[in-house]
Design a protein around this motif. Structure first.
Motif, PDB file in Angstrom:
ATOM      1  N   LEU A 183       0.821  -1.213   0.000  1.00  0.00           N
ATOM      2  CA  LEU A 183       0.000   0.000   0.000  1.00  0.00           C
ATOM      3  C   LEU A 183       0.853   1.261   0.000  1.00  0.00           C
ATOM      4  CD1 LEU A 183      -2.756  -1.014   2.577  1.00  0.00           C
ATOM      5  CD2 LEU A 183      -3.081  -0.632   0.131  1.00  0.00           C
ATOM      6  N   SER A 184       2.090   1.162   0.482  1.00  0.00           N
ATOM      7  CA  SER A 184       2.949   2.345   0.570  1.00  0.00           C
ATOM      8  C   SER A 184       3.261   2.934  -0.798  1.00  0.00           C
ATOM      9  CB  SER A 184       4.249   2.001   1.301  1.00  0.00           C
ATOM     10  OG  SER A 184       4.988   1.031   0.582  1.00  0.00           O
ATOM     11  N   ILE A 209      -7.521  -5.426   8.783  1.00  0.00           N
ATOM     12  CA  ILE A 209      -7.077  -6.442   7.832  1.00  0.00           C
ATOM     13  C   ILE A 209      -6.794  -7.722   8.592  1.00  0.00           C
ATOM     14  CG2 ILE A 209      -5.350  -7.017   6.087  1.00  0.00           C
ATOM     15  CD1 ILE A 209      -4.865  -3.977   5.804  1.00  0.00           C
ATOM     16  N   THR A 210      -7.549  -8.755   8.325  1.00  0.00           N
ATOM     17  CA  THR A 210      -7.389 -10.026   9.032  1.00  0.00           C
ATOM     18  C   THR A 210      -8.080 -11.142   8.262  1.00  0.00           C
ATOM     19  OG1 THR A 210      -7.788 -11.192  11.124  1.00  0.00           O
ATOM     20  CG2 THR A 210      -9.457  -9.613  10.421  1.00  0.00           C
ATOM     21  N   LYS A 254     -10.189  -9.085   4.166  1.00  0.00           N
ATOM     22  CA  LYS A 254      -9.342 -10.282   4.212  1.00  0.00           C
ATOM     23  C   LYS A 254      -7.970  -9.981   3.622  1.00  0.00           C
ATOM     24  CE  LYS A 254     -12.768 -13.946   4.389  1.00  0.00           C
ATOM     25  NZ  LYS A 254     -12.301 -14.378   5.710  1.00  0.00           N
ATOM     26  N   ARG A 255      -6.956 -10.427   4.321  1.00  0.00           N
ATOM     27  CA  ARG A 255      -5.588 -10.188   3.899  1.00  0.00           C
ATOM     28  C   ARG A 255      -5.222 -10.981   2.640  1.00  0.00           C
ATOM     29  NH1 ARG A 255      -1.921  -9.036   7.547  1.00  0.00           N
ATOM     30  NH2 ARG A 255      -3.170 -10.097   9.134  1.00  0.00           N
ATOM     31  N   GLU A 297      -8.241  -6.071  -3.388  1.00  0.00           N
ATOM     32  CA  GLU A 297      -9.451  -6.302  -2.604  1.00  0.00           C
ATOM     33  C   GLU A 297      -9.632  -5.215  -1.550  1.00  0.00           C
ATOM     34  OE1 GLU A 297     -12.913  -8.315  -1.128  1.00  0.00           O
ATOM     35  OE2 GLU A 297     -11.859  -8.148  -3.034  1.00  0.00           O
ATOM     36  N   VAL A 298      -8.541  -4.782  -0.922  1.00  0.00           N
ATOM     37  CA  VAL A 298      -8.626  -3.705   0.064  1.00  0.00           C
ATOM     38  C   VAL A 298      -9.216  -2.447  -0.566  1.00  0.00           C
ATOM     39  CG1 VAL A 298      -7.291  -2.143   1.525  1.00  0.00           C
ATOM     40  CG2 VAL A 298      -6.741  -4.580   1.491  1.00  0.00           C
ATOM     41  N   LYS A 299      -8.692  -2.061  -1.727  1.00  0.00           N
ATOM     42  CA  LYS A 299      -9.185  -0.857  -2.386  1.00  0.00           C
ATOM     43  C   LYS A 299     -10.626  -1.019  -2.855  1.00  0.00           C
ATOM     44  CE  LYS A 299      -6.739   1.837  -4.753  1.00  0.00           C
ATOM     45  NZ  LYS A 299      -5.945   2.526  -5.782  1.00  0.00           N
ATOM     46  N   ARG A 300     -10.967  -2.206  -3.332  1.00  0.00           N
ATOM     47  CA  ARG A 300     -12.338  -2.441  -3.800  1.00  0.00           C
ATOM     48  C   ARG A 300     -13.331  -2.296  -2.651  1.00  0.00           C
ATOM     49  NH1 ARG A 300     -16.323  -5.937  -4.010  1.00  0.00           N
ATOM     50  NH2 ARG A 300     -15.274  -7.362  -2.570  1.00  0.00           N
ATOM     51  N   VAL A 301     -13.018  -2.899  -1.505  1.00  0.00           N
ATOM     52  CA  VAL A 301     -13.920  -2.837  -0.346  1.00  0.00           C
ATOM     53  C   VAL A 301     -14.036  -1.408   0.175  1.00  0.00           C
ATOM     54  CG1 VAL A 301     -14.251  -3.575   2.040  1.00  0.00           C
ATOM     55  CG2 VAL A 301     -13.537  -5.233   0.314  1.00  0.00           C
TER      56      VAL A 301
END
Length: 361
Positions: free
Chosen positions: A221-222, A267-268, A291-292, A298-302
């Motif tokens: 993400l950085s 995130i888990t 979910k990791r 997936e993080v950005k989509r959620v």
């Protein structure tokens, strides 16, 4: 005869008018209820951060008026290691909940040093059993204790009853396997005194790394301009829509994120059962769980979907709930200490009778 017919006709007309008014009133009420129900999905002030919004306030007042706790005398003076533990214990000692009469107590507090060995703790519980009549009445189910590390699964009878029956208050997050959901409680962390002020959101996500274990996902993400990674808290926290927490690394800043209007995103890959005040707050409406294993996309989509659909509502609920994460040297209504007490009050009638022979054959 004509006058009688006229009177009857008037009564019929009045009845029909009354029915029409009643039907119209019902229609208006039904339409208004339908409208408010639909709008409540979008307006944060029509929702509540509480699991039971209609009962928490009257129950809270009952708790303040009647709840009593008896504190056993420890073997020797000691101090707790963390700020949250110390604040809770000090507040309990000087609170109106404390009673010197064990016969009027709803719950019993078992104080012991955080560095006490398991063998010494077992002896302490055995002493309570032999010298006091209260433990044996419920096998310790109306007792509670404070331990940041928690109690693991031991074979000694005294420790088994303490672990299985008594309420454990530990620090959030807890060690894996040392927390029993729906029975145990976690203390919210003490906020950073230098926490930044809230400002207008600009970044999609904020991540604070504290120099501990590295997270592969955070490292990825950085490189994304929509995410800000910092090693020290700054005013950028309040300029972010979401604050990301890697559950396996550090999640202690959730309370601060709520107060700043930064929606926590955890995130888990496993269920989270130890969030503070699980019996009080609607965490599923204030925290995003990602979910990791599905990676950055997936993080950005959620987060993008949440931002479009219900970000403002989650943000508003989090700000309201953040008052429960405030610690004070002198306890105040609905702060961390009193909310933990409320969770204990909810457990005051929970009694677990255990078949000892099933454990100790």
């Amino acid at each position: 005869m004509y006058q009688i017919q006229t009177l009857q006709l008037s009564r019929v007309c009045l009845f029909k008018i009354k029915m029409a008014i009643t039907s119209f009133f019902r229609f208006v009420c039904l339409s208004l209820f339908t409208f408010l129900s639909a709008q409540s999905k979008h307006l944060p002030y029509l929702t509540s951060p509480y699991l039971s919004p209609t009962t928490i306030f009257p129950n809270y007042q009952k708790m303040l008026q009647s709840f009593k706790i008896f504190i056993y005398k420890p073997n020797k003076p000691f101090t707790y290691e963390t700020a949250a533990e110390s604040l809770f214990y000090t507040s309990l000692l000087h609170s109106p909940f404390r009673t010197e009469n064990p016969d009027e107590a709803h719950l019993f507090f078992v104080p012991f040093s955080p560095d006490l060995s398991m063998r010494s703790l077992a002896r302490f519980i055995r002493t309570l059993r032999m010298e006091q009549p209260y433990w044996n009445r419920t096998l310790g189910a109306d007792h509670f204790y404070l331990s940041c590390t928690g109690i693991g699964y031991e074979s000694d009878r005294n420790l088994v009853e303490l672990k299985k029956n008594s309420v454990q208050i530990s620090c959030f997050p807890t060690r894996n396997g040392n927390f029993v959901p729906h029975k145990d409680i976690t203390l919210p962390p003490v906020k950073n005194p230098q926490a930044p002020l809230n400002t207008t959101a600009r970044f999609l996500g904020y991540v604070m790394v504290n120099g501990g274990r590295e997270s592969t996902l955070v490292n990825e993400l950085s490189y994304d301009p929509e995410f800000l990674i910092e090693s020290q808290p700054s005013d950028q926290v309040g300029r972010s829509k979401f604050c990301l927490f890697d559950y396996e690394v550090d999640v202690t800043g959730i309370g601060e994120a709520l107060s700043l209007g930064c929606v926590p995103a955890v995130i888990t890959d496993r269920p989270i059962n130890d969030l503070p005040f699980m019996d009080v707050l609607r965490w599923q409406e204030m925290v995003v769980v990602v979910k990791r294993e599905r990676g950055v996309k997936e993080v950005k989509r959620v987060l993008d979907r949440t931002w479009r659909e219900r970000y403002e509502e989650m943000r508003g609920l989090g700000v309201v709930a953040s008052k429960h994460f405030e610690w004070h040297e002198q306890s105040q209504p609905f702060d961390s200490f009193q909310t933990v007490m409320y969770e204990l009050w909810l457990r005051r009638h929970t009694i677990r009778y255990v078949r000892r022979e099933a454990w100790f054959k």
